[in-house]
Design a protein around this motif. Sequence first.
Motif, PDB file in Angstrom:
ATOM      1  N   TYR A  78       0.875  -1.161  -0.097  1.00 23.94           N
ATOM      2  CA  TYR A  78       0.109  -0.154   0.078  1.00 23.94           C
ATOM      3  C   TYR A  78       0.878   1.166  -0.027  1.00 23.94           C
ATOM      4  CZ  TYR A  78      -3.864  -3.133   1.398  1.00 23.94           C
ATOM      5  OH  TYR A  78      -4.573  -4.039   1.682  1.00 23.94           O
ATOM      6  N   ASN A  80       0.448   5.488   0.442  1.00 22.47           N
ATOM      7  CA  ASN A  80      -0.468   6.589   0.803  1.00 22.47           C
ATOM      8  C   ASN A  80       0.463   7.953   0.606  1.00 22.47           C
ATOM      9  OD1 ASN A  80      -1.773   4.471   2.148  1.00 22.47           O
ATOM     10  ND2 ASN A  80      -1.697   5.414   4.463  1.00 22.47           N
ATOM     11  N   GLY A  83      -3.090  11.137   2.907  1.00 21.35           N
ATOM     12  CA  GLY A  83      -4.501  10.120   3.162  1.00 21.35           C
ATOM     13  C   GLY A  83      -4.948   9.538   1.845  1.00 21.35           C
ATOM     14  N   ARG A  85      -4.706   6.385  -0.743  1.00 18.02           N
ATOM     15  CA  ARG A  85      -4.180   5.108  -0.520  1.00 18.02           C
ATOM     16  C   ARG A  85      -4.253   4.598  -2.138  1.00 18.02           C
ATOM     17  NH1 ARG A  85      -4.503   0.838   4.077  1.00 18.02           N
ATOM     18  NH2 ARG A  85      -3.271   2.380   4.994  1.00 18.02           N
ATOM     19  N   SER A 198      -1.786  -3.846   9.403  1.00 19.72           N
ATOM     20  CA  SER A 198      -2.285  -4.107   7.826  1.00 19.72           C
ATOM     21  C   SER A 198      -1.789  -5.331   7.475  1.00 19.72           C
ATOM     22  CB  SER A 198      -1.626  -2.888   7.305  1.00 19.72           C
ATOM     23  OG  SER A 198      -1.942  -2.974   5.851  1.00 19.72           O
ATOM     24  N   SER A 250      -2.653   6.743   8.464  1.00 16.52           N
ATOM     25  CA  SER A 250      -4.205   6.729   8.255  1.00 16.52           C
ATOM     26  C   SER A 250      -4.606   7.023   6.681  1.00 16.52           C
ATOM     27  CB  SER A 250      -4.857   7.590   9.255  1.00 16.52           C
ATOM     28  OG  SER A 250      -6.286   7.776   8.644  1.00 16.52           O
ATOM     29  N   ASN A 251      -5.261   6.482   6.115  1.00 16.12           N
ATOM     30  CA  ASN A 251      -5.701   6.931   4.898  1.00 16.12           C
ATOM     31  C   ASN A 251      -7.089   7.447   4.861  1.00 16.12           C
ATOM     32  OD1 ASN A 251      -6.890   4.333   5.463  1.00 16.12           O
ATOM     33  ND2 ASN A 251      -7.271   3.923   3.406  1.00 16.12           N
ATOM     34  N   GLY A 252      -7.434   8.211   5.988  1.00 17.71           N
ATOM     35  CA  GLY A 252      -8.740   9.003   6.039  1.00 17.71           C
ATOM     36  C   GLY A 252      -9.709   7.901   6.528  1.00 17.71           C
ATOM     37  N   SER A 253      -9.354   6.732   6.425  1.00 11.43           N
ATOM     38  CA  SER A 253     -10.576   5.913   7.223  1.00 11.43           C
ATOM     39  C   SER A 253     -10.469   5.744   8.626  1.00 11.43           C
ATOM     40  CB  SER A 253     -10.413   4.386   6.452  1.00 11.43           C
ATOM     41  OG  SER A 253      -9.184   3.842   6.909  1.00 11.43           O
ATOM     42  N   ASP A 254     -11.259   4.669   9.249  1.00 13.53           N
ATOM     43  CA  ASP A 254     -10.900   4.791  10.588  1.00 13.53           C
ATOM     44  C   ASP A 254      -9.896   3.828  11.071  1.00 13.53           C
ATOM     45  OD1 ASP A 254     -13.696   2.371  11.165  1.00 13.53           O
ATOM     46  OD2 ASP A 254     -11.767   2.542   9.727  1.00 13.53           O
ATOM     47  N   PHE A 255      -8.602   3.998  10.244  1.00 16.08           N
ATOM     48  CA  PHE A 255      -7.545   3.290  10.584  1.00 16.08           C
ATOM     49  C   PHE A 255      -7.093   3.455  11.783  1.00 16.08           C
ATOM     50  CE2 PHE A 255      -3.546   1.289   9.408  1.00 16.08           C
ATOM     51  CZ  PHE A 255      -2.641   1.922  10.170  1.00 16.08           C
ATOM     52  N   LYS A 256      -6.732   2.271  12.550  1.00 22.07           N
ATOM     53  CA  LYS A 256      -6.076   2.382  14.002  1.00 22.07           C
ATOM     54  C   LYS A 256      -4.840   1.407  13.799  1.00 22.07           C
ATOM     55  CE  LYS A 256      -9.220   4.587  16.375  1.00 22.07           C
ATOM     56  NZ  LYS A 256      -8.649   5.986  16.729  1.00 22.07           N
TER      57      LYS A 256
END
Length: 393
Positions: A78, A80, A83, A85, A198, A250-256
């Motif tokens: 991936y 990025n 933000g 991806r 990931s 983070s790619n703007g999603s709810d990445f934790k």
Amino acid sequence: MQLKTQVGIIGAGPAGLTLSLLLAKFGIESIIIENRSRAYVEARVRAGLLEQNTVDLFKDMGVGERMECEGAEHHGVYLNFDGVRHRVPFKELTGGRCITIYGQQEVVKDLIEARLAQGGEFFFEASAKSIEGIEGNSPEIHFEQNGEKHNILCDFVAGCDGYHGISRQTLPKDSYNEFHIEYPFSWLGILAHAAPSSDELIYSYHQRGFALSSLRSETVSRLYIQVPNDDKIENWTDEQIWDELEIRLSNGSDFKVNRGEIFEKSITPMRSFMIDNMQHGRLFLAGDAAHIVPPTGGKGLNLAVADIRFMAAAFKEFYTNGQEHLLESYSQDCLRRIWRAQDFSNFMTTLFHKQSEHGSFEYQLQKAKFDYIGISEAYKTTIAENYVGLKEI
Ligand code: FAS
Ligand code: PHB
């Protein structure tokens, strides 16, 4: 003590160890001098990405069993940028080639175990002090162990002693040109008891700086953030490191990011370095002794092993039929791949690291490259084939 062997190897890193095993396969004797302890070299945390060529070679050498069992085969990566991806697939774009994530310290453990099982001769905690007579046919390595002086009379010396070793210093200064870039940033790297965040590696450009999410196993993560060259580990709490990773990856999603106990931290400067001649007389250099790439391309260990394939083939030709063609072309044979890896590592480093202000011309060029990755299969293929490693070059 006066010792004698065919190839004297300085350094028990990936280069020296792979060489000793390949030479043994060809019936060629060697002795390895390593200035650290076995425990130290087996615990030293470094690289983690194995190219397809490296995996294939280790399997051919019969040292790939644990790598196949515990390593993680990855079929994409991936990328990025601010933000956004994109995923670069490997198999579809490279005819089935991929990478394997397997810690360098595990590689070193496997290679040492295999060589010792063959009765390989090692001197650990033994420091090579000088290499004499490289313009003759019997060069000599002078080394010290436990305060005692020893030397090894060889036919050839393999300088596999890394960037700070003595081999490159032994080459005549006028026998090579030196190329050097010191990047204006470093990597703060951590190992943590935390499941990877990931399923594949994430390289991420962010306004606050670069971040990379990698792994060592299903329960150990390997992650990095770009920091200033004068930064110090003690400037960072674990929580600050995790928070920074979560923001930058983070790619703007709810990445934790999966958090856990950080059990290894280090800061590594970024540099591109190389010399354009890796041999003189009976001294041949391989790996970090001759070149350093910024780890953004995951090439360092793989380049070391690629050099050794050429060096081992050259020694095999010499001892099998007395020919010296491959010895004479050794540097040129290695340099084609080294320059390719230097270019790709510099490309990945300059694309994903923050080096100028948001909106600047340099930033716009970085963003234009990234946007092109998103729309071009040709560009994705270029990245994929360099990342998994070109089969031939
Ligand atoms: P090494 O440096 O591995 O081995 C050289 C050996 O020679 C060492 O064990 C040293 O102790 C020994 N030696 C030195 N002088 C000696 C003397 N006088 N006498 C006897 N022995 C001597 N690459 C990647 O692809 N990805 C990464 O993430 C990555 N991270 C890295 C982090 C760090 C801190 C460093 C330093 C390197 C990193 N690298 C990475 C690059 C690294 O993996 C190297 O490319 C790889 O170790 C090269 O292998 P060798 O050429 O065998 O050199
Ligand atoms: C690592 O897992 O240590 C690693 C992976 C890819 C890189 C650099 C380091 O480009």
